[in-house]
Design a protein around this motif. Structure first.
Motif, PDB file in Angstrom:
ATOM      1  N   ILE A  93      -6.429  -9.926   7.756  1.00  0.00           N
ATOM      2  CA  ILE A  93      -5.543  -9.445   6.700  1.00  0.00           C
ATOM      3  C   ILE A  93      -6.320  -9.459   5.385  1.00  0.00           C
ATOM      4  O   ILE A  93      -6.637 -10.528   4.850  1.00  0.00           O
ATOM      5  N   ILE A  94      -6.649  -8.278   4.893  1.00  0.00           N
ATOM      6  CA  ILE A  94      -7.329  -8.133   3.605  1.00  0.00           C
ATOM      7  C   ILE A  94      -6.247  -7.789   2.595  1.00  0.00           C
ATOM      8  O   ILE A  94      -5.708  -6.682   2.595  1.00  0.00           O
ATOM      9  N   ASP A  95      -5.909  -8.738   1.716  1.00  0.00           N
ATOM     10  CA  ASP A  95      -4.694  -8.566   0.922  1.00  0.00           C
ATOM     11  C   ASP A  95      -4.681  -9.559  -0.238  1.00  0.00           C
ATOM     12  O   ASP A  95      -5.734  -9.929  -0.753  1.00  0.00           O
ATOM     13  N   SER A  96      -3.489 -10.030  -0.586  1.00  0.00           N
ATOM     14  CA  SER A  96      -3.314 -10.949  -1.718  1.00  0.00           C
ATOM     15  C   SER A  96      -3.375 -12.407  -1.294  1.00  0.00           C
ATOM     16  O   SER A  96      -2.950 -13.277  -2.036  1.00  0.00           O
ATOM     17  N   SER A  97      -3.897 -12.699  -0.114  1.00  0.00           N
ATOM     18  CA  SER A  97      -3.943 -14.003   0.539  1.00  0.00           C
ATOM     19  C   SER A  97      -2.674 -14.194   1.373  1.00  0.00           C
ATOM     20  O   SER A  97      -1.898 -13.245   1.570  1.00  0.00           O
ATOM     21  N   LEU A 155      -6.501 -15.712  12.936  1.00  0.00           N
ATOM     22  CA  LEU A 155      -6.408 -14.984  11.675  1.00  0.00           C
ATOM     23  C   LEU A 155      -7.665 -15.168  10.825  1.00  0.00           C
ATOM     24  O   LEU A 155      -8.214 -16.271  10.742  1.00  0.00           O
ATOM     25  N   LEU A 156      -8.107 -14.080  10.206  1.00  0.00           N
ATOM     26  CA  LEU A 156      -9.073 -14.119   9.113  1.00  0.00           C
ATOM     27  C   LEU A 156      -8.354 -13.573   7.888  1.00  0.00           C
ATOM     28  O   LEU A 156      -7.749 -12.491   7.954  1.00  0.00           O
ATOM     29  N   ILE A 157      -8.414 -14.300   6.786  1.00  0.00           N
ATOM     30  CA  ILE A 157      -7.693 -13.905   5.580  1.00  0.00           C
ATOM     31  C   ILE A 157      -8.690 -13.702   4.445  1.00  0.00           C
ATOM     32  O   ILE A 157      -9.557 -14.547   4.209  1.00  0.00           O
ATOM     33  N   VAL A 158      -8.560 -12.577   3.744  1.00  0.00           N
ATOM     34  CA  VAL A 158      -9.353 -12.337   2.538  1.00  0.00           C
ATOM     35  C   VAL A 158      -8.398 -12.125   1.377  1.00  0.00           C
ATOM     36  O   VAL A 158      -7.512 -11.266   1.442  1.00  0.00           O
ATOM     37  N   LYS A 159      -8.575 -12.925   0.320  1.00  0.00           N
ATOM     38  CA  LYS A 159      -7.790 -12.753  -0.903  1.00  0.00           C
ATOM     39  C   LYS A 159      -8.569 -11.846  -1.846  1.00  0.00           C
ATOM     40  O   LYS A 159      -9.682 -12.158  -2.258  1.00  0.00           O
ATOM     41  N   LEU A 160      -7.955 -10.715  -2.189  1.00  0.00           N
ATOM     42  CA  LEU A 160      -8.587  -9.708  -3.037  1.00  0.00           C
ATOM     43  C   LEU A 160      -8.112  -9.834  -4.478  1.00  0.00           C
ATOM     44  O   LEU A 160      -6.907  -9.874  -4.728  1.00  0.00           O
TER      45      LEU A 160
END
Length: 558
Positions: free
Chosen positions: A124-128, A209-214
């Protein structure tokens, strides 16, 4: 101006800084304190050695792309390097926010056990996300997140860090999802429903899950997206796990035909490792931000487009995209009736002052990747742009193709009072959903079975690729919210993760269970299209719904 440099960057470095900072996007990527730009580069050869004494820093990405930080006065020197093929500035991207499992045919059991996403990564590449939400934990109260990468700080938090934070040491992972957008999206794709006793369970509910906060929680730079994709694909490959990647955001800047560096980068990395990339089509169909004209259907060689500028609009940009073979000249008429122009030419910036409004008109040139020409109009008010009806005239001096499109900024960058008086809802896909290798997802109402009128429509410009590929539920979707509960939201941001989760199930069926080691990339898109079902009263394919509505059961091979 250097033809290795894209049109918007050429304009950005050639207008006064005090004007540029008051625009919606021309200043994106610029650090005023350091007089430094972060730029996107397509390169060949040894760019690190070539740029060593020119760039302040250089980060190599997958696929022959890089991110460079460089002083503004050295951009031309950098562009002159033979290793540099093309340069673009980053663009702002925004989140696409505006009874679903059963309508997407998720209520099924396959052979001896249900598909649940086990052995697959959902990224999920998003707001965290709210990593303390029960839906992202196991029954034992441990995190399902492999890593959380915060691009604001450059920190990567491990599974051990997250478990320590869940246990009470919040200083180990000082990351929050302020907007709740990423938490909601992640829950649809992969939440396990623990906080609702399974009632609001997501699609691939046992995937890791892999999470990226953009960036921040309103918008972020396209450079951060490229960096995030690089991180996710490298990490998945290092773990030897297939990965389904969700992108629920976009913007309107570009030719909408897949030719920008962001789009070609996504196409390139989509072919690396066992991955699939999913994007929402945007929520722009009803927002009066697009119009298309065709001189072949016009009664005269001049076409006038009315643009209403609402009150309190500090700046706005208008993009005109056409075939380079056509030659037009442009004239603007302000609300007070005064005319500015005509303007024509290649690689020329013309400046007008209309009362308190500064107007820049830039005729760009085609890039190595496209036959398109962009005419970019930037209006900047001393305080606000003169409100009322502006008229933009295009006069055809030589016509070979005759079709041109105009776009305003997407998202909340312009007020609801601003827009074209005779807008077109077609070709309102946001970028990067126009990338060919992306699975582009529009939205429909799962309760009524009807197309959601806000959902961005295709097809892509020029090549006319069928986009969106499919549609999924995107109206009044219940999913996790920060704090441990649930909330209802709408938008193609919500539709895309249904497809991302489904892609994870297909990867589990094929790769993890050993039935098909090539179940990734375009093969997953093909399976989803084959399994899609028509929406009522919507033809297949169509600009609104692509090849139809997501049906998981019919997408699983026999």
């Amino acid at each position: 101006m250097d033809q290795k440099i894209e049109n918007q960057l050429n304009l950005a470095i050639n207008i006064p800084e005090d004007e540029r900072v008051r625009t919606q996007d021309l200043d994106t990527g610029y650090n005023m304190t350091e007089n430094e730009w972060e730029l996107i580069v397509k390169y060949n050869g040894n760019i690190e050695t070539a740029a060593m004494n020119i760039a302040d820093s250089l980060k190599i990405l997958l696929g022959g792309y890089a991110l460079v930080r460089i002083k503004q006065e050295r951009i031309d020197e950098f562009a002159a390097l033979r290793e540099v093929i093309y340069i673009e500035k980053p663009k702002k991207l925004y989140f696409e926010l505006e009874n679903s499992g059963s309508v997407s045919c998720l209520d099924f059991q396959y052979t001896d056990s249900a598909l649940d996403g086990s052995g697959v990564i959902t990224a999920i590449i998003d707001s965290s996300v709210d990593y303390r939400h029960p839906d992202f934990m196991t029954e034992e109260g441990k995190t399902r997140i492999i890593e959380l990468y915060d691009e604001n700080t450059g920190r990567v938090y491990s599974e051990d860090d997250i478990n320590a934070a869940i246990g009470g040491d919040l200083s180990r992972v000082p990351v929050e999802d302020v907007s709740g957008h990423g938490t909601h999206v992640a829950g649809i794709a992969a939440g396990n429903g623990r906080a609702s006793n399974g009632r609001y369970r997501g699609v691939a509910y046992k995937s890791r899950l892999l999470i990226v906060k953009l960036g921040n929680d309103l918008y972020f730079s396209s450079a951060r997206l490229m960096e995030a994709l690089d991180y996710v694909i490298r990490k998945a490959a290092s773990l030897s796990m297939p990965v389904a990647i969700n992108m629920s955001f976009g913007n309107n800047y570009g030719a909408h035909d897949g030719t920008s560096l962001l789009e070609t980068y996504i196409n390139a990395v989509a072919d690396i490792w066992q991955c699939v990339i999913v994007a929402g089509s945007g929520n722009e169909a009803t927002r009066k931000i697009h119009v298309m004209h065709d001189f072949a259907k016009a009664a005269a060689p001049v076409i006038s487009t009315e643009l209403v500028i609402g009150r309190y609009e500090p700046s706005i940009d208008i993009q005109i995209w056409k075939n380079y073979a056509d030659i037009y000249r442009i004239t603007l008429t302000a609300p007070d009736g005064r005319r500015y122009g005509p303007v024509q030419g290649d690689d020329v910036i013309t400046v007008f002052r209309a009362g308190s409004t500064e107007i820049y008109v830039y005729f760009g040139q085609p890039s190595p990747y496209s036959v398109n020409q962009e005419i970019f109009i930037q209006m900047i008010g001393a305080d606000y742009i003169s409100s009322g009806i502006w008229i933009i005239e295009a006069e055809a001096l030589d016509v070979r193709d005759g079709i041109y499109h105009m776009w305003l900024p997407a998202g909340n960058f312009v007020s609801s009072d601003t827009g074209f008086t005779k807008s077109s809802p077609d070709v309102t896909l946001t970028i990067p959903s126009t990338s060919y290798n992306v699975i582009t997802v529009g939205a429909y109402n799962g309760r009524t079975g009807s197309y959601a009128d806000f959902s961005g429509r295709g097809y892509t410009r020029v090549i006319r690729t069928v986009k969106p590929d499919i549609v999924a539920p995107g109206v009044n979707i219940m999913s996790p919210a920060p704090g441990g509960g649930y909330s209802v939201q709408s938008g193609t941001s919500m539709a895309a993760p249904f497809v991302t989760g489904t892609a994870a199930l297909l990867m589990q069926w094929g790769i993890v269970k050993g039935r098909d080691p090539y179940m990734y990339g375009a093969k997953i898109k093909a399976q989803l299209i084959r399994g899609a079902v028509p929406l009522k009263s919507v033809p297949v394919p169509s600009e609104r719904a692509g090849w139809g509505a997501l049906c998981v059961r019919k997408s699983i091979p026999d």
